[in-house]
Design a protein around this motif. Structure first.
Motif, PDB file in Angstrom:
ATOM      1  N   GLU A   1       8.264   8.247  -9.635  1.00 53.75           N
ATOM      2  CA  GLU A   1       7.557   6.728  -9.771  1.00 53.75           C
ATOM      3  C   GLU A   1       7.723   5.694 -10.361  1.00 53.75           C
ATOM      4  O   GLU A   1       7.632   4.641  -9.334  1.00 53.75           O
TER       5      GLU A   1
ATOM      6  N   GLN B   1       9.579   2.962  -8.244  1.00 55.65           N
ATOM      7  CA  GLN B   1       8.695   1.816  -7.978  1.00 55.65           C
ATOM      8  C   GLN B   1       9.996   0.160  -8.087  1.00 55.65           C
ATOM      9  O   GLN B   1      10.236  -0.473  -7.566  1.00 55.65           O
TER      10      GLN B   1
ATOM     11  N   ARG C   1       2.067   2.318  -3.371  1.00 55.24           N
ATOM     12  CA  ARG C   1       1.268   2.461  -4.693  1.00 55.24           C
ATOM     13  C   ARG C   1       0.847   3.828  -4.179  1.00 55.24           C
ATOM     14  O   ARG C   1       0.235   4.523  -4.768  1.00 55.24           O
TER      15      ARG C   1
ATOM     16  N   SER D   1       4.017   5.492  -5.095  1.00 54.78           N
ATOM     17  CA  SER D   1       3.394   5.537  -6.887  1.00 54.78           C
ATOM     18  C   SER D   1       2.694   7.113  -7.355  1.00 54.78           C
ATOM     19  O   SER D   1       2.933   7.564  -8.544  1.00 54.78           O
ATOM     20  N   GLU D   2       1.077   7.207  -6.651  1.00 53.74           N
ATOM     21  CA  GLU D   2       0.737   7.485  -7.070  1.00 53.74           C
ATOM     22  C   GLU D   2       0.710   8.947  -6.674  1.00 53.74           C
ATOM     23  O   GLU D   2       0.789  10.259  -7.400  1.00 53.74           O
TER      24      GLU D   2
ATOM     25  N   LYS E   1       0.847  -1.422  -0.243  1.00 51.23           N
ATOM     26  CA  LYS E   1       0.375   0.040  -0.151  1.00 51.23           C
ATOM     27  C   LYS E   1       0.518   1.203  -0.199  1.00 51.23           C
ATOM     28  O   LYS E   1       0.704   1.862  -0.614  1.00 51.23           O
TER      29      LYS E   1
ATOM     30  N   LYS F   1       3.183  10.520  -9.433  1.00 50.92           N
ATOM     31  CA  LYS F   1       3.278  10.448 -10.809  1.00 50.92           C
ATOM     32  C   LYS F   1       3.053  11.460 -11.338  1.00 50.92           C
ATOM     33  O   LYS F   1       2.389  12.544 -10.269  1.00 50.92           O
TER      34      LYS F   1
END
Length: 190
Positions: free
Chosen positions: A169, A173, A84, A87-88, A81, A91
């Motif tokens: 991002e 990752q 994520r 990354s979000e 989580k 982004k």
């Protein structure tokens, strides 16, 4: 939307196109549809606008990560989580923005670095401690934190990202994938 928030949002959008350093207050006035005088009523300088944009970004990211870290989920789910979320949040973030912070606004960049270090340390410590329950895992949290932080500073670094055509991002990752699964993805005992 309040005028101050409108200015901050317009500056955030403008900086994604031009970076923090090249974005001007004149362009901000046009983009936000307020006068320069109004902008200076809310902010003493462009640097103050940058600091507020970054503070808001950090605060929102911190709240999202803390929500996951404080949850009752298992450590692997927390990690997934958090990756994520990061990354979000990263982004679409223009690496030039980070480079500008590093080069032209070192005091603000240092606050970003302190945030990264603090969150990574907390995340690694919690995940390792939770992972030890019922396991023979003997990873030293201090070593794990230092390793991850050094890797993040080297890779999720404006110069490295720009030189290697990576988005923030993609950088985070890849770092997290390598850190969690290694280069081969195979688990080995040492």
């Amino acid at each position: 939307m309040q005028t101050k928030d409108k200015i901050l949002l317009a500056f955030k959008d403008l900086s994604q196109e031009k970076g923090f350093y090249d974005a001007t207050v004149d362009e901000l006035a046009l983009r936000s549809r307020v006068s320069k005088r109004t902008i200076y009523r809310y902010f003493n300088s462009k640097e103050e606008i940058i600091e507020e944009v970054m503070f808001k970004f950090i605060k929102e990211t911190e709240q999202a990560i803390d929500g996951v870290l404080n949850s009752s989920e298992q450590a692997p789910d927390k990690i997934a989580k958090i990756i994520r979320i990061l990354s979000e949040r990263l982004k679409g973030l223009n690496p030039r923005v980070l480079r500008d912070l590093q080069r032209h606004y070192p005091i603000i960049w240092e606050k970003v670095e302190q945030f990264r270090a603090g969150k990574l340390k907390r995340m690694v410590t919690i995940v390792i401690e939770e992972g030890k329950e019922g396991s023979s895992n003997s990873i030293n949290p201090t070593v794990a934190t230092a390793s991850l932080l050094a890797t993040v500073r080297a890779v999720v670094n404006p110069t490295f990202m720009i030189d290697n055509n990576l988005t923030p991002e993609e950088a985070i990752q890849n770092v997290m994938h390598i850190f969690l699964y290694g280069l081969t993805g195979a688990k080995r005992e040492f």
